[in-house]
Design a protein around this motif. Structure first.
Motif, PDB file in Angstrom:
ATOM      1  N   GLY A 152      -5.875  -5.957 -13.408  1.00 34.55           N
ATOM      2  CA  GLY A 152      -6.366  -7.177 -12.802  1.00 34.55           C
ATOM      3  C   GLY A 152      -6.765  -7.008 -11.348  1.00 34.55           C
ATOM      4  O   GLY A 152      -6.568  -5.969 -10.728  1.00 34.55           O
ATOM      5  N   SER A 153      -7.364  -8.087 -10.796  1.00 35.12           N
ATOM      6  CA  SER A 153      -7.887  -8.050  -9.433  1.00 35.12           C
ATOM      7  C   SER A 153      -6.793  -7.884  -8.397  1.00 35.12           C
ATOM      8  O   SER A 153      -7.050  -7.378  -7.297  1.00 35.12           O
ATOM      9  CB  SER A 153      -8.676  -9.326  -9.159  1.00 35.12           C
ATOM     10  OG  SER A 153      -7.838 -10.465  -9.326  1.00 35.12           O
ATOM     11  N   ASP A 154      -5.567  -8.326  -8.704  1.00 31.90           N
ATOM     12  CA  ASP A 154      -4.476  -8.181  -7.741  1.00 31.90           C
ATOM     13  C   ASP A 154      -4.268  -6.721  -7.368  1.00 31.90           C
ATOM     14  O   ASP A 154      -3.883  -6.406  -6.233  1.00 31.90           O
ATOM     15  CB  ASP A 154      -3.175  -8.749  -8.312  1.00 31.90           C
ATOM     16  CG  ASP A 154      -3.190 -10.271  -8.348  1.00 31.90           C
ATOM     17  OD1 ASP A 154      -4.095 -10.867  -7.730  1.00 31.90           O
ATOM     18  OD2 ASP A 154      -2.301 -10.855  -8.999  1.00 31.90           O
ATOM     19  N   LEU A 155      -4.524  -5.823  -8.306  1.00 35.51           N
ATOM     20  CA  LEU A 155      -4.322  -4.409  -8.026  1.00 35.51           C
ATOM     21  C   LEU A 155      -5.373  -3.876  -7.051  1.00 35.51           C
ATOM     22  O   LEU A 155      -5.119  -2.918  -6.335  1.00 35.51           O
ATOM     23  CB  LEU A 155      -4.342  -3.599  -9.328  1.00 35.51           C
ATOM     24  CG  LEU A 155      -3.111  -3.789 -10.231  1.00 35.51           C
ATOM     25  CD1 LEU A 155      -3.276  -2.964 -11.494  1.00 35.51           C
ATOM     26  CD2 LEU A 155      -1.850  -3.383  -9.500  1.00 35.51           C
ATOM     27  N   VAL A 156      -6.549  -4.462  -7.033  1.00 36.43           N
ATOM     28  CA  VAL A 156      -7.573  -4.062  -6.064  1.00 36.43           C
ATOM     29  C   VAL A 156      -7.094  -4.395  -4.660  1.00 36.43           C
ATOM     30  O   VAL A 156      -7.214  -3.590  -3.727  1.00 36.43           O
ATOM     31  CB  VAL A 156      -8.919  -4.749  -6.357  1.00 36.43           C
ATOM     32  CG1 VAL A 156      -9.945  -4.408  -5.277  1.00 36.43           C
ATOM     33  CG2 VAL A 156      -9.438  -4.335  -7.726  1.00 36.43           C
ATOM     34  N   VAL A 157      -6.527  -5.592  -4.511  1.00 30.98           N
ATOM     35  CA  VAL A 157      -5.973  -5.993  -3.214  1.00 30.98           C
ATOM     36  C   VAL A 157      -4.832  -5.062  -2.824  1.00 30.98           C
ATOM     37  O   VAL A 157      -4.732  -4.611  -1.679  1.00 30.98           O
ATOM     38  CB  VAL A 157      -5.478  -7.459  -3.263  1.00 30.98           C
ATOM     39  CG1 VAL A 157      -4.811  -7.845  -1.942  1.00 30.98           C
ATOM     40  CG2 VAL A 157      -6.636  -8.400  -3.577  1.00 30.98           C
ATOM     41  N   LEU A 158      -3.978  -4.761  -3.808  1.00 29.60           N
ATOM     42  CA  LEU A 158      -2.858  -3.871  -3.540  1.00 29.60           C
ATOM     43  C   LEU A 158      -3.346  -2.480  -3.143  1.00 29.60           C
ATOM     44  O   LEU A 158      -2.779  -1.829  -2.259  1.00 29.60           O
ATOM     45  CB  LEU A 158      -1.958  -3.783  -4.776  1.00 29.60           C
ATOM     46  CG  LEU A 158      -0.702  -2.921  -4.646  1.00 29.60           C
ATOM     47  CD1 LEU A 158       0.159  -3.407  -3.479  1.00 29.60           C
ATOM     48  CD2 LEU A 158       0.099  -2.948  -5.942  1.00 29.60           C
ATOM     49  N   ALA A 159      -4.433  -2.017  -3.789  1.00 28.88           N
ATOM     50  CA  ALA A 159      -4.995  -0.709  -3.449  1.00 28.88           C
ATOM     51  C   ALA A 159      -5.466  -0.687  -1.997  1.00 28.88           C
ATOM     52  O   ALA A 159      -5.285   0.304  -1.282  1.00 28.88           O
ATOM     53  CB  ALA A 159      -6.154  -0.377  -4.384  1.00 28.88           C
ATOM     54  N   GLU A 160      -6.065  -1.790  -1.538  1.00 31.23           N
ATOM     55  CA  GLU A 160      -6.526  -1.864  -0.146  1.00 31.23           C
ATOM     56  C   GLU A 160      -5.346  -1.841   0.818  1.00 31.23           C
ATOM     57  O   GLU A 160      -5.371  -1.171   1.857  1.00 31.23           O
ATOM     58  CB  GLU A 160      -7.338  -3.144   0.060  1.00 31.23           C
ATOM     59  CG  GLU A 160      -8.674  -3.125  -0.676  1.00 31.23           C
ATOM     60  CD  GLU A 160      -9.401  -4.453  -0.566  1.00 31.23           C
ATOM     61  OE1 GLU A 160      -8.725  -5.488  -0.363  1.00 31.23           O
ATOM     62  OE2 GLU A 160     -10.633  -4.461  -0.689  1.00 31.23           O
ATOM     63  N   ILE A 161      -4.286  -2.582   0.452  1.00 34.42           N
ATOM     64  CA  ILE A 161      -3.095  -2.629   1.306  1.00 34.42           C
ATOM     65  C   ILE A 161      -2.458  -1.243   1.388  1.00 34.42           C
ATOM     66  O   ILE A 161      -2.081  -0.767   2.467  1.00 34.42           O
ATOM     67  CB  ILE A 161      -2.085  -3.656   0.768  1.00 34.42           C
ATOM     68  CG1 ILE A 161      -2.659  -5.071   0.898  1.00 34.42           C
ATOM     69  CG2 ILE A 161      -0.754  -3.557   1.514  1.00 34.42           C
ATOM     70  CD1 ILE A 161      -1.843  -6.126   0.202  1.00 34.42           C
ATOM     71  N   LEU A 162      -2.356  -0.589   0.236  1.00 30.30           N
ATOM     72  CA  LEU A 162      -1.771   0.750   0.208  1.00 30.30           C
ATOM     73  C   LEU A 162      -2.609   1.738   1.016  1.00 30.30           C
ATOM     74  O   LEU A 162      -2.074   2.609   1.700  1.00 30.30           O
ATOM     75  CB  LEU A 162      -1.634   1.240  -1.238  1.00 30.30           C
ATOM     76  CG  LEU A 162      -0.464   0.674  -2.029  1.00 30.30           C
ATOM     77  CD1 LEU A 162      -0.558   1.111  -3.485  1.00 30.30           C
ATOM     78  CD2 LEU A 162       0.860   1.125  -1.435  1.00 30.30           C
ATOM     79  N   ARG A 566     -11.951   1.506  -4.299  1.00 31.35           N
ATOM     80  CA  ARG A 566     -10.911   0.493  -4.490  1.00 31.35           C
ATOM     81  C   ARG A 566     -10.606   0.311  -5.964  1.00 31.35           C
ATOM     82  O   ARG A 566      -9.446   0.240  -6.368  1.00 31.35           O
ATOM     83  CB  ARG A 566     -11.353  -0.838  -3.880  1.00 31.35           C
ATOM     84  CG  ARG A 566     -11.344  -0.890  -2.369  1.00 31.35           C
ATOM     85  CD  ARG A 566     -11.373  -2.317  -1.856  1.00 31.35           C
ATOM     86  NE  ARG A 566     -12.552  -3.042  -2.309  1.00 31.35           N
ATOM     87  CZ  ARG A 566     -13.716  -3.068  -1.662  1.00 31.35           C
ATOM     88  NH1 ARG A 566     -13.847  -2.399  -0.533  1.00 31.35           N
ATOM     89  NH2 ARG A 566     -14.736  -3.765  -2.134  1.00 31.35           N
ATOM     90  N   GLU A 567     -11.664   0.219  -6.763  1.00 32.52           N
ATOM     91  CA  GLU A 567     -11.468  -0.007  -8.198  1.00 32.52           C
ATOM     92  C   GLU A 567     -10.798   1.182  -8.859  1.00 32.52           C
ATOM     93  O   GLU A 567      -9.925   1.021  -9.709  1.00 32.52           O
ATOM     94  CB  GLU A 567     -12.824  -0.301  -8.851  1.00 32.52           C
ATOM     95  CG  GLU A 567     -13.414  -1.642  -8.417  1.00 32.52           C
ATOM     96  CD  GLU A 567     -14.809  -1.858  -8.963  1.00 32.52           C
ATOM     97  OE1 GLU A 567     -15.389  -0.901  -9.527  1.00 32.52           O
ATOM     98  OE2 GLU A 567     -15.338  -2.995  -8.810  1.00 32.52           O
ATOM     99  N   ARG A 568     -11.206   2.410  -8.454  1.00 26.92           N
ATOM    100  CA  ARG A 568     -10.595   3.604  -9.031  1.00 26.92           C
ATOM    101  C   ARG A 568      -9.119   3.692  -8.656  1.00 26.92           C
ATOM    102  O   ARG A 568      -8.266   3.994  -9.490  1.00 26.92           O
ATOM    103  CB  ARG A 568     -11.336   4.854  -8.565  1.00 26.92           C
ATOM    104  CG  ARG A 568     -10.811   6.139  -9.219  1.00 26.92           C
ATOM    105  CD  ARG A 568     -11.725   7.328  -8.987  1.00 26.92           C
ATOM    106  NE  ARG A 568     -11.916   7.606  -7.582  1.00 26.92           N
ATOM    107  CZ  ARG A 568     -13.065   7.399  -6.937  1.00 26.92           C
ATOM    108  NH1 ARG A 568     -14.117   6.919  -7.561  1.00 26.92           N
ATOM    109  NH2 ARG A 568     -13.167   7.694  -5.645  1.00 26.92           N
ATOM    110  N   SER A 569      -8.799   3.395  -7.390  1.00 25.03           N
ATOM    111  CA  SER A 569      -7.404   3.424  -6.947  1.00 25.03           C
ATOM    112  C   SER A 569      -6.579   2.362  -7.665  1.00 25.03           C
ATOM    113  O   SER A 569      -5.428   2.593  -8.024  1.00 25.03           O
ATOM    114  CB  SER A 569      -7.322   3.195  -5.432  1.00 25.03           C
ATOM    115  OG  SER A 569      -7.920   4.257  -4.739  1.00 25.03           O
ATOM    116  N   ALA A 570      -7.179   1.189  -7.878  1.00 26.46           N
ATOM    117  CA  ALA A 570      -6.483   0.115  -8.576  1.00 26.46           C
ATOM    118  C   ALA A 570      -6.157   0.524 -10.007  1.00 26.46           C
ATOM    119  O   ALA A 570      -5.047   0.292 -10.502  1.00 26.46           O
ATOM    120  CB  ALA A 570      -7.321  -1.159  -8.565  1.00 26.46           C
TER     121      ALA A 570
END
Length: 609
Positions: A152-162, A566-570
């Protein structure tokens, strides 16, 4: 969880089953081991056996070592048992319909071709109906894992934070405040010494020690490599020649094309010097879509594509090739040559393997007899009398494995797990034998426990005094360092204060949060990542004798991630999180399923590593 799993099943299967079927065929296609075997079992799960022959067949299918294959097989069986327990199911009709819609099973005319299903079934020695049942089981296993996988999209946000957290760099300037800079600590009087002793009683305790006896059955005592005959070595080599061959591996990339016209344009672009990956992206593919990873020729399902890909020179694009899946151009971005080991190369390993197998066979009856007598409640001296084994007495051992003289007191090459078992066992308790990594078993009897106790102050007064002075000096040093930090906050410079304590300012290179900064401790580095730029803090020095005063000199923000990154990291984070969650879930149900391990057969399997 059961409700959500059942609720999500229909949507998930309808949307994603085809992807799972393709992945399952490549990665989960190891259930050939279910077809039985006559060899001794290695693991039993819910009463069903996994034999060494089944494990080795699976290892060859996966191009993996036997223990990796066994882990996969155990995971499959546990997943199957959990699927049954949860009541998850999918109909045969649904699987047949899904297979008919899969691009894998479409002929040149684009229509479903049942002969392609029969081809895959025959390749793993299954009937068509058996293949359908196998596919259904694999889909349910994959669903069980996918239900626990984050997305889900939450993981994209989490990837950016990480990314911001992990990629930020900091430059740290510091100097060392030596012990001599602190105010001298006065000698303690009797009252202070006694108060310090009472407050830190655990620091002045003796260690708990234990007295125990053991019987060891060690593989090395049965192993006789000098008795292995040349003809035995030759026979072993001839029967396992394929295991001494390392196949060529290639990192492959592909561009999928919608038709011949698109293929012709792509060929012209590549001939004109267009970058392969850039062209793939222009045609709507991501780097993940383009990258096929590192493969062997045998591991590729599409044999036509395998022939083409493994005939290419490095970085040379192929002509368009029609595969079972699509029209595509492929290239090898990296080639690792294969190799074949000769008998001379592996002779030593083969001798060791044969000697180990013979030793295991010779050791097994003694192990069985000791274990049987132990199960009947016999103590170690009684067991020794009936088996000829030797009982070894250890008068005293602490948790570090040392005796009263401070030297190792357990005469075993692999003593740590034995000592750990001794300290986890009560007097009179019958403990399971300790299995040694080097091969063998140790049975123990704990005979006495000497609890830790505080040493009398009168006996260790000098030791207590030294500890008091050291601790008070550290306190004084921290106070002095804090005063320096307060002066820095008022505008004095790092260089001026360093000179005052006869030190010099050092500066690290820019470091990430989990890099190793030269010259400072991990605690100092962590502190620097909590401070704002230009502010100060203090921490211990590497040798623990001084105090570090540091300043965050510069902060370099993390680079801005591209959308595809971002998407790949997510996705990667989702996979990692899901696998970890699924692993924890499986670990939680292992006890309920019931797993038995034949330690002797498992040890034999390890010799094949």
């Amino acid at each position: 969880m059961l409700t959500s799993m059942r609720k999500g099943a229909a949507n998930w299967l309808a949307k994603g089953l085809m992807a799972i079927l393709v992945v399952a065929f490549a990665l989960w296609g190891v259930d050939q081991w279910l077809r039985g075997g006559t060899q001794p079992w290695v693991v039993k799960i819910a009463g069903e056996q996994i034999t060494s022959d089944q494990i080795r067949r699976t290892a060859r299918t996966l191009n993996a070592d036997p223990l990796t294959a066994l882990r996969r097989m155990v995971l499959e069986r546990i997943s199957d048992e959990e699927v049954k327990r949860l009541g998850l199911s999918v109909t045969k009709e649904f699987i047949v319909d899904a297979l008919s819609k899969s691009p894998r099973y479409r002929g040149p005319d684009g229509r479903f071709d049942p002969s392609l299903v029969r081809r895959d079934a025959a390749s793993i020695n299954l009937s068509e109906s058996g293949f359908i049942e196998r596919t259904r089981a694999q889909a349910l296993r994959a669903h069980l894992e996918a239900t626990l996988t984050a997305e889900g999209s939450d993981l994209v946000v989490l990837a950016e934070i990480l990314n911001r957290y992990l990629e930020e760099r900091r430059t740290i300037s510091y100097f060392v405040v030596p012990e001599k800079a602190a105010e001298k600590v006065a000698e303690p009087d009797e009252a202070k010494l006694e108060a310090f002793y009472d407050a830190n009683a655990k620091r002045f305790q003796t260690q708990e020690t234990r007295k125990f006896a053991y019987i060891a059955v060690l593989l090395d005592t049965f192993k006789k490599p000098q008795d292995v005959k040349d003809e035995e070595v030759q026979t072993e080599f001839d029967s396992h020649k394929e295991s001494y061959v390392t196949p060529e591996k290639r990192k492959l990339q592909r561009i999928v094309l919608k038709d011949k016209a698109a293929a012709d344009k792509a060929v012209e672009a590549l001939k004109a010097g267009k970058d392969f990956v850039a062209l793939g992206k222009e045609l709507g593919m991501s780097e993940t879509d383009i990258d096929l990873g590192e493969v062997t020729k045998a591991s590729m399902l599409d044999k036509k594509l395998a022939e083409v890909a493994f005939a290419l020179a490095k970085d040379t694009p192929s002509e368009p090739v029609q595969t079972d899946f699509a029209l595509m151009i492929v290239r090898a971005s990296e080639i690792k040559a294969g190799s074949t080991k000769s008998l001379a190369d592996v002779r030593k390993d083969i001798v060791e393997k044969i000697a180990t197998q013979k030793a295991l066979e010779e050791m097994q009856p003694l192990y069985d007899k000791i274990d049987s007598l132990r199960g009947k409640g016999r103590n170690l001296p009684e067991i020794a009398e009936q088996t000829g084994a030797k009982v070894v007495q250890v008068a005293s051992v602490d948790k570090a494995g040392n005796g009263s003289d401070g030297k190792p007191s357990v005469p075993l090459a692999e003593s740590a797990p034995v000592v750990a078992k001794v300290f986890a066992t009560d007097i009179g308790e019958e403990a399971a034998p300790v299995e040694l990594k080097n091969g063998g078993y140790v049975w123990i009897d704990v005979q006495g426990v000497e609890k830790a106790k505080t040493k009398p102050l009168a006996d260790i007064k000098d030791e207590v005094k030294a500890a008091y002075l050291a601790e008070e000096t550290k306190k004084a040093l921290r106070v002095h360092a804090q005063k320096l930090i307060e002066r820095l906050a008022k505008g004095e410079t790092l260089a001026a204060l360093a000179k005052e304590v006869d030190a010099k300012v050092e500066t690290t290179t820019p470091v990430k949060r989990f890099d190793k900064a030269e010259g400072i401790t991990a605690d100092a580095q962590r502190l620097a990542f909590f401070l704002r730029q230009g502010t100060h803090g203090q921490a211990d020095t590497l040798d623990g004798k001084g105090r570090l005063v540091l300043q965050v000199k510069d902060i370099t923000p993390a680079f801005e991630m591209k959308k595809e990154d971002r998407e790949r990291s997510a996705k990667a984070f989702g996979r990692e999180f899901g696998q970890e969650l699924f692993g924890a879930y499986v670990a939680g149900i292992e006890k309920e399923v019931g797993i038995q391990v034949n330690q002797a057969e498992l040890l034999k399997l390890r010799q094949d590593q």
